[in-house]
Design an enzyme around this catalytic site. Structure first.
Site, short mmCIF file in Angstrom:
data_model
loop_
_atom_site.label_atom_id
_atom_site.label_comp_id
_atom_site.label_asym_id
_atom_site.label_seq_id
_atom_site.Cartn_x
_atom_site.Cartn_y
_atom_site.Cartn_z
N ARG A 43 0.81 -1.23 0.00
CA ARG A 43 0.00 0.00 0.00
C ARG A 43 0.83 1.27 0.00
NH1 ARG A 43 -3.14 -1.40 5.27
NH2 ARG A 43 -0.96 -1.81 5.66
N HIS A 177 13.00 -21.81 4.45
CA HIS A 177 14.30 -21.37 3.93
C HIS A 177 15.45 -22.28 4.40
CE1 HIS A 177 14.40 -19.20 7.80
NE2 HIS A 177 15.70 -19.39 7.72
N GLU A 215 18.87 -20.45 19.52
CA GLU A 215 19.02 -19.03 19.20
C GLU A 215 19.48 -18.30 20.46
OE1 GLU A 215 16.00 -17.42 16.05
OE2 GLU A 215 14.91 -18.37 17.68
N ASP A 234 6.76 -22.07 15.74
CA ASP A 234 7.76 -21.22 15.09
C ASP A 234 8.93 -22.04 14.52
OD1 ASP A 234 8.55 -18.63 14.36
OD2 ASP A 234 10.01 -18.54 15.99
N HIS A 239 11.25 -26.03 10.49
CA HIS A 239 12.69 -26.27 10.39
C HIS A 239 13.13 -27.60 11.00
CE1 HIS A 239 12.43 -22.23 9.19
NE2 HIS A 239 12.62 -21.65 10.35
N LYS A 329 14.94 -20.10 22.58
CA LYS A 329 15.45 -18.73 22.50
C LYS A 329 16.24 -18.46 23.77
CE LYS A 329 12.40 -16.52 19.34
NZ LYS A 329 13.40 -16.39 18.31
N1 LIG Z 1 11.07 -10.99 8.03
C1 LIG Z 1 11.64 -12.16 7.96
O1 LIG Z 1 12.86 -12.34 8.14
C2 LIG Z 1 10.82 -13.39 7.66
C3 LIG Z 1 11.45 -14.65 7.69
C4 LIG Z 1 10.70 -15.78 7.37
C5 LIG Z 1 9.36 -15.64 7.04
N2 LIG Z 1 8.77 -14.41 7.03
C6 LIG Z 1 7.35 -14.31 6.66
O2 LIG Z 1 7.19 -13.40 5.60
C7 LIG Z 1 5.99 -12.68 5.72
C8 LIG Z 1 6.28 -11.18 5.73
O3 LIG Z 1 7.04 -10.87 6.88
P1 LIG Z 1 7.69 -9.44 7.09
O4 LIG Z 1 8.53 -9.53 8.30
O5 LIG Z 1 8.30 -8.92 5.85
O6 LIG Z 1 6.35 -8.54 7.43
P2 LIG Z 1 6.20 -6.98 7.44
O7 LIG Z 1 7.51 -6.29 7.54
O8 LIG Z 1 5.15 -6.67 8.45
O9 LIG Z 1 5.60 -6.67 5.99
C9 LIG Z 1 4.26 -6.86 5.65
C10 LIG Z 1 4.02 -6.31 4.25
O10 LIG Z 1 2.65 -6.48 3.93
C11 LIG Z 1 2.17 -5.28 3.34
N3 LIG Z 1 0.72 -5.15 3.57
C12 LIG Z 1 0.06 -5.16 4.75
N4 LIG Z 1 -1.25 -4.99 4.54
C13 LIG Z 1 -1.42 -4.86 3.19
C14 LIG Z 1 -2.55 -4.65 2.37
N5 LIG Z 1 -3.80 -4.54 2.85
N6 LIG Z 1 -2.35 -4.58 1.04
C15 LIG Z 1 -1.12 -4.66 0.50
N7 LIG Z 1 -0.02 -4.89 1.24
C16 LIG Z 1 -0.17 -4.96 2.58
C17 LIG Z 1 2.95 -4.19 4.05
O11 LIG Z 1 3.04 -3.04 3.26
P3 LIG Z 1 2.13 -1.73 3.38
O12 LIG Z 1 1.92 -1.43 4.83
O13 LIG Z 1 2.94 -0.74 2.64
O14 LIG Z 1 0.86 -2.07 2.66
C18 LIG Z 1 4.34 -4.85 4.11
O15 LIG Z 1 5.00 -4.63 2.89
C19 LIG Z 1 5.33 -13.17 7.01
O16 LIG Z 1 4.41 -14.18 6.70
C20 LIG Z 1 6.49 -13.77 7.79
O17 LIG Z 1 6.07 -14.81 8.65
C21 LIG Z 1 9.47 -13.29 7.34
#
Ligand SMILES: NC(=O)c1ccc[n+]([C@@H]2O[C@H](COP(=O)([O-])OP(=O)(O)OC[C@H]3O[C@@H](n4cnc5c(N)ncnc54)[C@H](OP(=O)(O)O)[C@@H]3O)[C@@H](O)[C@H]2O)c1
Length: 485
Positions: A43, A177, A215, A234, A239, A329
């Site tokens: 967004r 991953h 961790e 988690d 994993h 953790k």
């Molecule tokens: N971060 C990691 O290292 C990691 C590792 C393994 C797995 N994951 C998984 O990857 C996924 C994302 O994690 P993250 O940490 O990147 O989350 P995050 O930082 O909270 O990002 C969420 C994203 O979703 C977008 N979003 C939220 N509501 C939306 C809507 N209504 N329409 C369009 N876009 C929307 C947000 O952008 P806007 O607010 O700009 O819309 C943001 O880009 C999760 O399922 C998580 O479990 C993450």
């Protein structure tokens, strides 16, 4: 063939920390398919230029001296941004038009990467279907789904059903991953490209297997999320069970997606389900001291931040060989390791006291991270001390053996998706079966409150009782911080 990768969650943490750095590295190595376009969807309002600038900054930060400004300038034109809301059908229509402008539509492969919070997965899939974006008439369409895939077997099944309404299973790539890590793939190479390990890789020679994912960090700012999730969801469902499957599976007939995943699924099917009574004796749960004071965590939280689980794999190869899985953790150090603990020789001809410990026996330690390598421990004679024995080590380190930096798991996984190879991704039945192993433990913990939740001191190896728990039948945790230099 042109390739368009659409990332949902383009302004998020995963995109900036993992996905774009991996795509940049692939581009620098000349491995991105010719004419690849990466389209970010979220967004936040960004122009293409603004998104590129923000990603240049984050990629430089995460890659450090592996970031090269010149190479980035060559890669950046592949990045495009499309502001949109997952809840708005017309934003998907607009996305469809934009994609057609960018890749011409005909013949292009399109990959949709769901890097948003999991509650959006179903909706994105439905909207992709409704807007014709999943239609394969004009070229292959694939979908990549991040973890967590459901929060129990029921929700995973529901999500699978929703995904299968729009995509065929062959189009679906569920990411864990860990499977993209070189060292995890190397377990298969170690086992199936050598002939010396496999003959002893079974109940005749192996006493037990330990899989540890420790961790050092605490939950930090993820308290609110973590308190609803806990260590089993988690870490174990994905994993740890993936590492168990890789260690325990039979050789696939070929290294192909269906053959590999068939063998992994057979392992899950062979894991003996834990009854509530077995959960009380064969699992441990702990919470680090101070967890309840973390932001977002309930003051009386019962969420486990540490767990140890003993599993039995009821098949010909592993009957009677326990698999001890543990993760926590606020542990001593960050380490992921698998220990294959072999049996002691049938009799000790040098006398019972020759070894420094009655538990000493051969071990094969597979170190997954942060140091990557393999260590074989074997008895040797201590010189000039009669027949005193001691465990010595043969060590293999990826770092020493191969020059260059180990690639990030996401590089390999993204490349596999682009090439249509799902070998390193979880299949629908695999995720559901994995939840089927974790769900009864969570249910028993909640219903019987057994075993008791133990509060443990941070920076150690979890609850003190974990040692006593395993020290039956001459078993000890391999509490060694990354052993490979
Ligand atoms: N971060 C990691 O290292 C990691 C590792 C393994 C797995 N994951 C998984 O990857 C996924 C994302 O994690 P993250 O940490 O990147 O989350 P995050 O930082 O909270 O990002 C969420 C994203 O979703 C977008 N979003 C939220 N509501 C939306 C809507 N209504 N329409 C369009 N876009 C929307 C947000 O952008 P806007 O607010 O700009 O819309 C943001 O880009 C999760 O399922 C998580 O479990 C993450």
């Amino acid at each position: 063939m042109a390739l368009s990768l659409v990332i949902f969650g383009a302004s998020g943490d995963l995109t900036s920390r993992k996905l774009v750095p991996a795509l940049y590295e692939l581009s620098q190595k000349g491995r991105l398919p010719e004419g690849t376009r990466i389209i970010g969807f979220s967004r936040t309002e960004f122009s293409d230029e603004a998104w590129r600038a923000s990603l240049a900054e984050s990629t430089a930060k995460f890659l450090g001296n592996r970031f090269d400004r010149g190479a980035w300038e060559k890669f950046a034109p592949a990045l495009h941004y499309h502001a949109g809301d997952i809840n708005q059908a017309e934003d998907f229509e607009q996305l469809h038009k934009r994609l057609t402008q960018l890749d011409g539509g005909n013949g292009a492969t399109r990959v949709y990467y769901l890097a948003t919070a999991p509650q959006f997965y179903e909706e994105i899939v439905q909207r992709l279907g409704a807007s014709g974006l999943a239609d394969e008439v004009h070229g292959p369409r694939r979908i990549v789904i991040e973890k967590p895939f459901g929060s129990d077997a029921k929700t995973a099944r529901r999500l699978n059903e929703a995904v299968h309404q729009v995509f065929k299973e062959q189009q679906v790539y569920r990411i864990d991953h860990y499977l993209g890590k070189e060292t995890v793939q190397n377990i298969l190479v170690l086992r199936f490209a050598n002939s010396i390990f496999e003959p002893v890789w079974n109940r005749n020679y192996v006493d037990h297997v330990q899989i540890t994912v420790a961790e050092e960090v605490t939950v930090g700012r993820r308290g609110a999320f973590y308190d609803q999730t806990g260590i089993l969801r988690d870490m174990f469902q994905n994993h740890l069970l993936q590492l168990l499957m890789t260690t325990a599976m039979e050789a696939p007939v070929r290294f192909e997606a269906e053959a590999v995943r068939d063998e992994k699924v057979k392992v899950l099917r062979a894991i003996r389900p834990l009854s509530a009574a077995a959960v009380a004796t064969d699992t441990l749960r702990g919470q680090y001291q101070g967890y309840r004071g973390e932001p977002g965590v309930a003051a009386d939280s019962q969420t486990a931040t540490f767990a140890a689980v003993k599993l039995a794999v009821d098949n010909w190869r592993w009957q009677g060989v326990p698999f001890y899985l543990r993760s926590g953790k606020a542990m001593s150090c960050r380490t992921t390791q698998i220990v294959i603990q072999f049996r002691r020789p049938p009799t000790m001809v040098f006398g019972a006291g020759a070894s420094s410990s009655v538990c000493d026996a051969n071990k094969l330690v597979i170190q997954i991270q942060p140091a990557e390598g393999i260590q074989l421990l074997f008895e040797t004679k201590v010189p000039d001390q009669g027949m005193r024995l001691r465990l010595s080590e043969l060590e293999f380190s990826f770092q020493r053996e191969f020059s260059g930096v180990m690639p990030e798991a996401y590089e390999r996984l993204l490349l596999d998706v682009f090439q249509g190879d799902a070998s390193l991704f979880a299949r629908a039945d695999e995720v559901e079966l994995a939840w089927g192993i974790v769900d009864p433990i969570l249910a028993a913990w909640q219903e019987t409150r057994l075993p008791k939740l133990e509060i443990y001191e941070p920076n150690l190896w979890g609850p003190t009782s974990a040692g006593a728990w395993i020290e039956t039948q001459c078993r000890q945790w391999f509490d060694v911080c990354p052993v490979i230099a």
